[in-house]
Scaffold this motif. Structure first.
Motif, PDB file in Angstrom:
ATOM      1  N   TYR A   1       0.813  -1.223   0.000  1.00  0.00           N
ATOM      2  CA  TYR A   1       0.000   0.000   0.000  1.00  0.00           C
ATOM      3  C   TYR A   1       0.838   1.261   0.000  1.00  0.00           C
ATOM      4  CZ  TYR A   1      -3.690  -3.322   0.161  1.00  0.00           C
ATOM      5  OH  TYR A   1      -4.518  -4.357  -0.177  1.00  0.00           O
ATOM      6  N   GLN A   2       2.118   1.104  -0.384  1.00  0.00           N
ATOM      7  CA  GLN A   2       2.923   2.285  -0.690  1.00  0.00           C
ATOM      8  C   GLN A   2       2.669   2.622  -2.156  1.00  0.00           C
ATOM      9  OE1 GLN A   2       6.895   1.029   0.194  1.00  0.00           O
ATOM     10  NE2 GLN A   2       6.459   0.740   2.372  1.00  0.00           N
ATOM     11  N   ASP A   3       2.747   3.900  -2.478  1.00  0.00           N
ATOM     12  CA  ASP A   3       2.495   4.298  -3.861  1.00  0.00           C
ATOM     13  C   ASP A   3       3.774   4.100  -4.686  1.00  0.00           C
ATOM     14  OD1 ASP A   3       1.281   5.208  -6.129  1.00  0.00           O
ATOM     15  OD2 ASP A   3       1.453   7.339  -5.600  1.00  0.00           O
ATOM     16  N   LYS A   4       4.124   2.821  -4.867  1.00  0.00           N
ATOM     17  CA  LYS A   4       5.376   2.491  -5.555  1.00  0.00           C
ATOM     18  C   LYS A   4       5.189   1.267  -6.431  1.00  0.00           C
ATOM     19  CE  LYS A   4       8.595   4.161  -2.085  1.00  0.00           C
ATOM     20  NZ  LYS A   4       9.221   3.805  -0.846  1.00  0.00           N
ATOM     21  N   ALA A   5       5.977   1.217  -7.533  1.00  0.00           N
ATOM     22  CA  ALA A   5       6.069  -0.025  -8.306  1.00  0.00           C
ATOM     23  C   ALA A   5       6.889  -1.018  -7.486  1.00  0.00           C
ATOM     24  CB  ALA A   5       6.736   0.243  -9.649  1.00  0.00           C
ATOM     25  N   PHE A   6       6.765  -2.308  -7.793  1.00  0.00           N
ATOM     26  CA  PHE A   6       7.511  -3.311  -7.021  1.00  0.00           C
ATOM     27  C   PHE A   6       7.807  -4.509  -7.923  1.00  0.00           C
ATOM     28  CE2 PHE A   6       8.424  -6.366  -3.694  1.00  0.00           C
ATOM     29  CZ  PHE A   6       9.126  -5.587  -2.786  1.00  0.00           C
ATOM     30  N   PRO A   7       8.999  -5.132  -7.763  1.00  0.00           N
ATOM     31  CA  PRO A   7       9.332  -6.286  -8.617  1.00  0.00           C
ATOM     32  C   PRO A   7       8.386  -7.465  -8.381  1.00  0.00           C
ATOM     33  CG  PRO A   7      11.278  -5.492  -7.419  1.00  0.00           C
ATOM     34  CD  PRO A   7      10.091  -4.771  -6.842  1.00  0.00           C
ATOM     35  N   ILE A   8       8.025  -8.143  -9.475  1.00  0.00           N
ATOM     36  CA  ILE A   8       7.156  -9.330  -9.370  1.00  0.00           C
ATOM     37  C   ILE A   8       7.839 -10.569  -9.946  1.00  0.00           C
ATOM     38  CG2 ILE A   8       4.942  -8.112  -9.332  1.00  0.00           C
ATOM     39  CD1 ILE A   8       4.710  -8.683 -12.376  1.00  0.00           C
ATOM     40  N   GLY A   9       9.173 -10.463 -10.187  1.00  0.00           N
ATOM     41  CA  GLY A   9       9.894 -11.582 -10.790  1.00  0.00           C
ATOM     42  C   GLY A   9       9.909 -11.457 -12.301  1.00  0.00           C
ATOM     43  N   GLU A  10      10.768 -12.286 -12.933  1.00  0.00           N
ATOM     44  CA  GLU A  10      10.887 -12.291 -14.397  1.00  0.00           C
ATOM     45  C   GLU A  10      11.319 -10.920 -14.938  1.00  0.00           C
ATOM     46  OE1 GLU A  10      10.298 -15.242 -16.381  1.00  0.00           O
ATOM     47  OE2 GLU A  10      10.482 -16.020 -14.340  1.00  0.00           O
ATOM     48  N   GLY A  11      11.952 -10.104 -14.081  1.00  0.00           N
ATOM     49  CA  GLY A  11      12.411  -8.780 -14.504  1.00  0.00           C
ATOM     50  C   GLY A  11      11.280  -7.783 -14.696  1.00  0.00           C
ATOM     51  N   GLN A  12      10.088  -8.075 -14.174  1.00  0.00           N
ATOM     52  CA  GLN A  12       8.918  -7.216 -14.390  1.00  0.00           C
ATOM     53  C   GLN A  12       8.451  -6.610 -13.075  1.00  0.00           C
ATOM     54  OE1 GLN A  12       8.205  -6.513 -17.395  1.00  0.00           O
ATOM     55  NE2 GLN A  12       9.520  -8.097 -18.294  1.00  0.00           N
ATOM     56  N   THR A  13       7.494  -5.682 -13.169  1.00  0.00           N
ATOM     57  CA  THR A  13       7.019  -4.983 -11.973  1.00  0.00           C
ATOM     58  C   THR A  13       5.499  -4.913 -11.960  1.00  0.00           C
ATOM     59  OG1 THR A  13       7.163  -2.902 -13.195  1.00  0.00           O
ATOM     60  CG2 THR A  13       9.033  -3.446 -11.755  1.00  0.00           C
ATOM     61  N   ILE A  14       4.958  -4.801 -10.741  1.00  0.00           N
ATOM     62  CA  ILE A  14       3.565  -4.375 -10.583  1.00  0.00           C
ATOM     63  C   ILE A  14       3.620  -2.849 -10.622  1.00  0.00           C
ATOM     64  CG2 ILE A  14       3.768  -4.548  -8.042  1.00  0.00           C
ATOM     65  CD1 ILE A  14       0.783  -5.131  -7.904  1.00  0.00           C
ATOM     66  N   SER A  15       2.774  -2.237 -11.454  1.00  0.00           N
ATOM     67  CA  SER A  15       2.848  -0.778 -11.624  1.00  0.00           C
ATOM     68  C   SER A  15       2.497  -0.069 -10.327  1.00  0.00           C
ATOM     69  CB  SER A  15       1.883  -0.311 -12.719  1.00  0.00           C
ATOM     70  OG  SER A  15       2.219  -0.885 -13.962  1.00  0.00           O
ATOM     71  N   GLN A  16       3.019   1.161 -10.215  1.00  0.00           N
ATOM     72  CA  GLN A  16       2.702   2.030  -9.077  1.00  0.00           C
ATOM     73  C   GLN A  16       1.193   2.313  -9.061  1.00  0.00           C
ATOM     74  OE1 GLN A  16       5.046   5.553  -9.418  1.00  0.00           O
ATOM     75  NE2 GLN A  16       3.998   6.620  -7.770  1.00  0.00           N
ATOM     76  N   PRO A  17       0.554   2.336  -7.892  1.00  0.00           N
ATOM     77  CA  PRO A  17      -0.886   2.614  -7.847  1.00  0.00           C
ATOM     78  C   PRO A  17      -1.276   3.912  -8.570  1.00  0.00           C
ATOM     79  CG  PRO A  17      -0.171   1.758  -5.740  1.00  0.00           C
ATOM     80  CD  PRO A  17       1.084   1.939  -6.558  1.00  0.00           C
TER      81      PRO A  17
END
Ligand code: SAM
Length: 220
Positions: free
Chosen positions: A53-69
């Motif tokens: 619940y921080q307004d930040k992108a975060f790594p999800i593996g495979e060199g990819q990210t969950i986008s920032q909210p």
């Protein structure tokens, strides 16, 4: 605690996140409500839940990210979705943006290039009861011709230009929201199809995305 548990604490954190996004300029109430509803922590590995619940992108593996909210809310707001709209998301990733879209319309297709992410996210969305989206594995830079036309297409990776196939798959009146630019930053672009060959392009803020791969992206 079960890894799929959603608590009052999480719900409070989501409401606080929605308030933060409102302060940053997101004004579409349906989008803010979707952010306050979708349990973002369930799209994280349990060990990293504290970051959800921080307004930040975060790594999800495979060199990819969950986008920032903020980015998820910004792109979703630009789509101007109605509950009857058919949407294509290019870049399913963690599935979080897909779950947000499902709050606004039940007609969501989403395509992911990376097979590992595709398989993991398909299972996760089903286990969350968010299995209503049509999930596909493949190169979304060429869209989903068999499912076209779409009222809205959302690209969640940075493209070098406007992929022609995605423009062709927009219904008249349809909107393509896509980050376009170089490898460092991309400008958020919305293209509205106003007629068979008439497209109107608008430009918004700069963002930083992982690259869109594939025929209409950075490599084939
Ligand atoms: N929407 C995602 C979410 O909510 O977690 C964010 C995804 S991440 C910023 C971008 C995703 O686009 C990655 O998962 C990447 O594998 C995917 N991608 C890149 N090029 C693609 C392509 N040509 N077709 C489909 N997916 C692609």
């Amino acid at each position: 605690m079960s890894p799929l548990q959603d608590t009052y604490r999480h719900q409070g954190q989501r409401r606080a996140l929605a308030r933060e996004l409102r302060r940053r300029g997101i004004h579409d109430e349906r989008v803010l409500q979707a952010i306050a509803t979708v349990p973002r922590h369930l799209f994280f590995a349990p060990a990293f839940e504290a970051h959800a619940y921080q307004d930040k992108a975060f790594p999800i593996g495979e060199g990819q990210t969950i986008s920032q909210p903020y980015t998820v809310a910004y792109q979703t707001q630009l789509l101007n979705l109605k509950p009857t709209d058919r949407v294509l998301e290019v870049g399913t990733g963690s599935g979080y943006q897909c779950a947000v879209l499902l709050q606004l319309t039940p007609h969501v297709d989403s395509i992911e290039f990376n097979e590992v992410l595709f398989t993991r996210t398909r299972q996760l969305l089903a286990s969350l009861g968010a299995g209503g989206a049509g999930l596909y594995c493949g190169d979304g830079s060429v869209g989903l011709p068999d499912r076209a036309p779409f009222d809205a297409i959302l690209v969640t990776a940075g493209a070098p230009g406007l992929p022609p196939a995605l423009l062709r798959q927009l219904r008249v009146g349809g909107r393509l929201v896509i980050p376009v630019g170089g490898s460092q930053t991309q400008r958020m672009v919305r293209v509205t199809r106003e007629g068979a060959e008439a497209f109107v392009r608008e430009e918004f803020e700069d963002f930083r995305f992982v690259p869109l791969l594939g025929v209409g992206g950075w490599r084939s």
